[in-house]
Design a protein around this motif. Structure first.
Motif, mmCIF file in Angstrom:
data_model
loop_
_atom_site.group_PDB
_atom_site.id
_atom_site.type_symbol
_atom_site.label_atom_id
_atom_site.label_comp_id
_atom_site.label_asym_id
_atom_site.label_seq_id
_atom_site.Cartn_x
_atom_site.Cartn_y
_atom_site.Cartn_z
ATOM 1 N N UNK A 7 51.195 27.189 80.776
ATOM 2 C CA UNK A 7 50.697 27.402 79.413
ATOM 3 C C UNK A 7 51.093 28.785 78.901
ATOM 4 N N UNK A 8 51.416 28.854 77.619
ATOM 5 C CA UNK A 8 51.610 30.143 76.954
ATOM 6 C C UNK A 8 50.239 30.646 76.536
ATOM 7 N N UNK A 9 49.935 31.889 76.896
ATOM 8 C CA UNK A 9 48.620 32.456 76.628
ATOM 9 C C UNK A 9 48.754 33.881 76.104
ATOM 10 N N UNK A 10 47.667 34.329 75.472
ATOM 11 C CA UNK A 10 47.479 35.752 75.219
ATOM 12 C C UNK A 10 46.717 36.249 76.432
ATOM 13 N N UNK A 11 47.178 37.322 77.054
ATOM 14 C CA UNK A 11 46.496 37.870 78.225
ATOM 15 C C UNK A 11 46.276 39.366 78.033
ATOM 16 N N UNK A 21 51.595 38.340 74.968
ATOM 17 C CA UNK A 21 51.988 36.973 75.308
ATOM 18 C C UNK A 21 52.411 36.885 76.768
ATOM 19 N N UNK A 22 52.010 35.799 77.410
ATOM 20 C CA UNK A 22 52.300 35.606 78.829
ATOM 21 C C UNK A 22 52.355 34.119 79.151
ATOM 22 N N UNK A 53 48.502 30.701 70.225
ATOM 23 C CA UNK A 53 48.707 29.869 69.043
ATOM 24 C C UNK A 53 48.794 30.783 67.831
ATOM 25 N N UNK A 54 49.904 31.513 67.709
ATOM 26 C CA UNK A 54 50.016 32.413 66.560
ATOM 27 C C UNK A 54 49.999 31.633 65.252
ATOM 28 N N UNK A 55 49.421 32.242 64.244
ATOM 29 C CA UNK A 55 49.350 31.604 62.941
ATOM 30 C C UNK A 55 50.015 32.500 61.905
ATOM 31 N N UNK A 56 50.500 31.891 60.860
ATOM 32 C CA UNK A 56 51.127 32.641 59.780
ATOM 33 C C UNK A 56 50.124 33.635 59.211
ATOM 34 N N UNK A 57 50.559 34.881 59.073
ATOM 35 C CA UNK A 57 49.713 35.914 58.522
ATOM 36 C C UNK A 57 48.874 36.651 59.555
#
Length: 74
Positions: A7-11, A21-22, A53-57
């Motif tokens: 999984x791609x995660x923020x760590x 990102x990790x 899950x980056x979001x626009x803005x």
């Protein structure tokens, strides 16, 4: 939250407390081993993770060309 290896995660990076990102490498009880996208890796508590899950803005801080100078952006 449910996580799985790969999984791609923020760590959280424990030295500064910021999220990076990790890729989740493995989980072990209340901890996880992650490989940060800049090449570093670390063991972190599961509570230090969130799904990437980056979001626009979304506000971010970016390491300019990997040279250690961070700039705010969206």
């Amino acid at each position: 939250m449910n996580y799985a290896p790969g999984d791609l995660v923020w760590a959280t990076w424990m030295d500064d407390g910021f999220l990076y990102p990790a890729i989740l490498v493995r989980m072990d009880g209340s901890g996880a081993h992650v490989a940060y996208l800049d090449g570093a890796d670390a063991d972190v508590p599961m509570g230090a993770l969130s799904h990437l899950e980056p979001t626009e803005g979304q506000r971010v801080s970016v390491n300019w060309k990997g040279k250690g100078f961070y700039y705010d952006g969206r």
